[in-house]
Write a protein that holds these residues in place. Structure first.
Motif, PDB file in Angstrom:
ATOM      1  N   ALA A 123       0.826  -1.252   0.146  1.00  0.00           N
ATOM      2  CA  ALA A 123       0.068   0.233   0.082  1.00  0.00           C
ATOM      3  C   ALA A 123       0.690   1.195   0.069  1.00  0.00           C
ATOM      4  O   ALA A 123       1.894   1.544   0.747  1.00  0.00           O
ATOM      5  N   CYS A 124       0.334   2.335  -0.730  1.00  0.00           N
ATOM      6  CA  CYS A 124       0.963   3.624  -0.787  1.00  0.00           C
ATOM      7  C   CYS A 124       0.500   4.106   0.269  1.00  0.00           C
ATOM      8  O   CYS A 124      -0.485   4.264   1.033  1.00  0.00           O
ATOM      9  N   VAL A 125       1.454   4.828   0.904  1.00  0.00           N
ATOM     10  CA  VAL A 125       1.356   5.648   2.448  1.00  0.00           C
ATOM     11  C   VAL A 125      -0.034   6.472   2.144  1.00  0.00           C
ATOM     12  O   VAL A 125      -0.678   6.915   2.880  1.00  0.00           O
ATOM     13  N   CYS A 126      -0.103   7.031   1.041  1.00  0.00           N
ATOM     14  CA  CYS A 126      -1.131   7.996   0.247  1.00  0.00           C
ATOM     15  C   CYS A 126      -2.523   7.154   0.492  1.00  0.00           C
ATOM     16  O   CYS A 126      -3.683   7.909   0.649  1.00  0.00           O
ATOM     17  N   ASP A 127      -2.675   6.028   0.484  1.00  0.00           N
ATOM     18  CA  ASP A 127      -3.791   5.318   0.505  1.00  0.00           C
ATOM     19  C   ASP A 127      -4.130   4.630   1.876  1.00  0.00           C
ATOM     20  O   ASP A 127      -5.189   4.333   2.165  1.00  0.00           O
ATOM     21  N   ILE A 128      -3.249   4.766   2.609  1.00  0.00           N
ATOM     22  CA  ILE A 128      -3.595   4.280   4.284  1.00  0.00           C
ATOM     23  C   ILE A 128      -3.491   5.281   5.486  1.00  0.00           C
ATOM     24  O   ILE A 128      -3.626   5.009   6.436  1.00  0.00           O
ATOM     25  N   SER A 129      -3.365   6.575   4.793  1.00  0.00           N
ATOM     26  CA  SER A 129      -2.995   7.746   6.031  1.00  0.00           C
ATOM     27  C   SER A 129      -4.212   8.067   6.951  1.00  0.00           C
ATOM     28  O   SER A 129      -4.090   8.729   7.812  1.00  0.00           O
ATOM     29  N   ASP A 130      -5.467   7.714   6.410  1.00  0.00           N
ATOM     30  CA  ASP A 130      -6.791   8.125   6.877  1.00  0.00           C
ATOM     31  C   ASP A 130      -7.132   7.344   8.110  1.00  0.00           C
ATOM     32  O   ASP A 130      -7.767   6.572   8.241  1.00  0.00           O
ATOM     33  N   VAL A 131      -6.456   7.551   9.210  1.00  0.00           N
ATOM     34  CA  VAL A 131      -6.595   6.813  10.601  1.00  0.00           C
ATOM     35  C   VAL A 131      -6.810   7.882  11.541  1.00  0.00           C
ATOM     36  O   VAL A 131      -6.677   7.529  12.691  1.00  0.00           O
ATOM     37  N   GLY A 132      -7.195   8.916  11.407  1.00  0.00           N
ATOM     38  CA  GLY A 132      -7.453   9.878  12.594  1.00  0.00           C
ATOM     39  C   GLY A 132      -6.272  10.649  12.963  1.00  0.00           C
ATOM     40  O   GLY A 132      -6.746  11.225  14.236  1.00  0.00           O
ATOM     41  N   VAL A 133      -5.278  10.429  12.488  1.00  0.00           N
ATOM     42  CA  VAL A 133      -4.130  11.209  12.913  1.00  0.00           C
ATOM     43  C   VAL A 133      -3.403  11.964  12.010  1.00  0.00           C
ATOM     44  O   VAL A 133      -3.452  11.747  10.737  1.00  0.00           O
ATOM     45  N   SER A 134      -2.453  13.056  12.448  1.00  0.00           N
ATOM     46  CA  SER A 134      -1.642  13.998  11.308  1.00  0.00           C
ATOM     47  C   SER A 134      -0.718  13.068  10.664  1.00  0.00           C
ATOM     48  O   SER A 134      -0.305  11.950  10.968  1.00  0.00           O
ATOM     49  N   GLN A 135      -0.286  13.691   9.360  1.00  0.00           N
ATOM     50  CA  GLN A 135       0.611  12.916   8.537  1.00  0.00           C
ATOM     51  C   GLN A 135       1.832  12.633   9.093  1.00  0.00           C
ATOM     52  O   GLN A 135       2.338  11.481   9.205  1.00  0.00           O
ATOM     53  N   PRO A 136       2.498  13.640   9.927  1.00  0.00           N
ATOM     54  CA  PRO A 136       3.772  13.110  10.776  1.00  0.00           C
ATOM     55  C   PRO A 136       3.546  12.136  11.893  1.00  0.00           C
ATOM     56  O   PRO A 136       4.365  11.210  11.707  1.00  0.00           O
TER      57      PRO A 136
END
Length: 120
Positions: free
Chosen positions: A61-74
């Protein structure tokens, strides 16, 4: 022009280290190595990220596809780094994106550890 070269990141590889927990008590070394894996998965965000990668189509998975976990990108980056350090994920940079994958040996090692020992 700079003479600085990018060095590849060191990846930790998890190998099946231990027999099933029901077979015999773990040694101190086995328990230490296993605890690192479980400690990394002990955080709900990390567990969600690990699950997102493991279940993603194509096994990565690309990080762009799994980043929506309720926390900031950093914070996502921090958690992915912890999963990599524990040997649970590997990654590859492609252009501006990083792709993560769970190596089959990792899942096999975890599955072996949590499986009931077979009768000899």
């Amino acid at each position: 022009m700079s003479n600085v070269k990018a060095l590849p990141l060191l990846e930790t590889v998890v190998e099946p280290c231990c027999p099933p927990l029901t077979e015999r008590p773990l040694t101190a070394d086995e328990a230490e190595r296993t605890a690192v894996m479980f400690k990394a998965l002990g955080d709900p965000v990390r567990l969600r990220l690990f699950s997102a990668v493991a279940s993603h189509e194509g096994g990565e998975a690309c990080v762009c596809d799994i980043s929506d976990v309720g926390v900031s990108q950093p914070t996502v980056s921090h958690h992915l780094k912890k999963l990599k350090e524990a040997g649970l994920l590997s990654s590859e940079r492609r252009g501006t994106w990083v792709y993560y994958r769970v190596e089959p040996a990792v899942l096999a090692a975890m599955g072996q550890l949590l499986t009931k020992a077979s009768a000899a």
